[in-house]
Design an enzyme around this catalytic site. Structure first.
Site, PDB file in Angstrom:
ATOM      1  N   GLU A  40      -1.971   6.797  11.044  1.00 46.79           N
ATOM      2  CA  GLU A  40      -1.017   7.196  12.077  1.00 46.79           C
ATOM      3  C   GLU A  40      -0.902   8.711  12.227  1.00 46.79           C
ATOM      4  O   GLU A  40      -0.352   9.197  13.218  1.00 46.79           O
ATOM      5  CB  GLU A  40       0.366   6.612  11.768  1.00 46.79           C
ATOM      6  CG  GLU A  40       0.471   5.107  11.943  1.00 46.79           C
ATOM      7  CD  GLU A  40       0.350   4.669  13.396  1.00 46.79           C
ATOM      8  OE1 GLU A  40       0.599   5.494  14.299  1.00 46.79           O
ATOM      9  OE2 GLU A  40      -0.028   3.512  13.631  1.00 46.79           O
TER      10      GLU A  40
ATOM     11  N   GLU B 162      -8.790  -4.556  -7.924  1.00 46.54           N
ATOM     12  CA  GLU B 162      -7.781  -3.657  -8.486  1.00 46.54           C
ATOM     13  C   GLU B 162      -7.993  -3.392  -9.972  1.00 46.54           C
ATOM     14  O   GLU B 162      -7.476  -2.416 -10.519  1.00 46.54           O
ATOM     15  CB  GLU B 162      -6.381  -4.202  -8.253  1.00 46.54           C
ATOM     16  CG  GLU B 162      -6.000  -5.401  -9.101  1.00 46.54           C
ATOM     17  CD  GLU B 162      -4.505  -5.701  -8.986  1.00 46.54           C
ATOM     18  OE1 GLU B 162      -3.869  -5.788 -10.038  1.00 46.54           O
ATOM     19  OE2 GLU B 162      -3.996  -5.839  -7.859  1.00 46.54           O
TER      20      GLU B 162
END
Length: 298
Positions: free
Chosen positions: A83, A114
């Site tokens: 953004e 992960e």
């Protein structure tokens, strides 16, 4: 830290019978728990402010802001990073989001990603991490190997590092130079850290990137003066930004924007200082792009 002892893995008594209540009561329980999240973030505001100052110093010196996370944490980092270019007109590479498992993991669970320490290090190597960059490791549990290894590698290079987690004393918190640890308590659904912990992480990331952009001159008053008009909504927003900043009308704002190739900052200085586009841009350049400095010092 043992998984069963983590706050984020604890059982929430407020939701112990959530499977037996009405739909409306389910919503009330979830919403009541969500209300506690901003209070948890409030308690770590000094830590967030310290991180913003460090990030701004590094980015001002040519560094980047790098988010590193797995699962929900990684996706939130990517969301925040993506953004920044349209909102603040920065280059896409200035704020980077990395997720364990790569792009595929944005929409899919990647088995074991992960837990890969090598993955965290390699992802940072692949973007040519340097000592000028800031690495923000994000992990609700604070124990994610991908993130911990990435933070360790970043510190070895001399990077400034920030660790965001929701468990006090976690490995992420102790590995990073700066720790941001909003304690949101046990989740409504036990262990579902995409809920309160994820909300807390989003609030923190909002502050980190927004604080960076404000301190970088990308905001005048509360206006996003470097917004890029990539669609009709943002085209109209540019006009409104110039109007609100200067008190001119829509026609004057549009004329100024056209004259300066739709750069809000330049248009604002043009109107307020009664300058042509070239001179307005020159003065902005002389003051590092800060409208406030152009107005206050001239």
């Amino acid at each position: 830290m043992q998984l069963e002892k983590m706050i984020t893995e604890g059982s929430n008594t407020a939701s112990a019978e959530i499977d037996r209540v009405s739909t409306l009561e389910m919503c009330r329980i979830i919403n009541d728990e969500d209300k506690t999240v901003p209070l948890a973030v409030d308690r770590v505001l000094p830590d967030i402010a310290a991180a913003i100052d460090v990030i701004h110093a590094q980015v001002s010196g040519g560094g980047r802001l790098i988010y590193l996370g797995a699962g929900t944490s990684g996706r939130l980092g990517i969301l925040d990073a993506s953004e920044c270019p349209p909102t603040y007109g920065v280059k896409p590479g200035l704020v980077v989001g990395l997720i364990a498992g790569g792009e595929y993991a944005i929409q899919h669970a990647v088995e074991g990603a992960e837990d890969s320490r090598e993955g965290g290090v390699n992802d940072l190597k692949n973007i040519n991490l340097t000592a000028q960059d800031v690495v923000v490791g994000i992990a609700a549990s604070g124990r994610t190997p991908y993130v911990i290894a990435g933070l360790e590698y970043a510190r070895q290079l001399g990077c400034r590092t920030v660790g965001i987690s929701c468990n006090p004393g976690s490995a992420v918190s102790t590995t990073a130079e700066f720790a941001i640890t909003p304690i949101v308590g046990a989740e409504v659904v036990t262990g579902s850290s995409r809920m309160k912990a994820g909300t807390a992480q989003k609030l923190v990331l909002n502050m980190l990137s927004t604080g960076l952009m404000i301190k970088s001159g990308k905001v005048f008053g509360n206006l996003m003066v470097d917004v890029v008009a990539t669609n009709e909504k943002l085209h109209v927003r540019q006009v409104n930004i110039v109007k609100n900043a200067t008190g001119c009308n829509a026609e004057q704002a549009e004329a100024a924007l056209i004259a300066c190739e739709r750069n809000c900052k330049t248009a604002i200085v043009m109107v307020l200082k009664n300058l042509d586009a070239a001179e307005a841009k020159k003065r902005l350049d002389q003051h590092g792009g800060f409208i406030r400095q152009v107005l206050d010092k001239e």
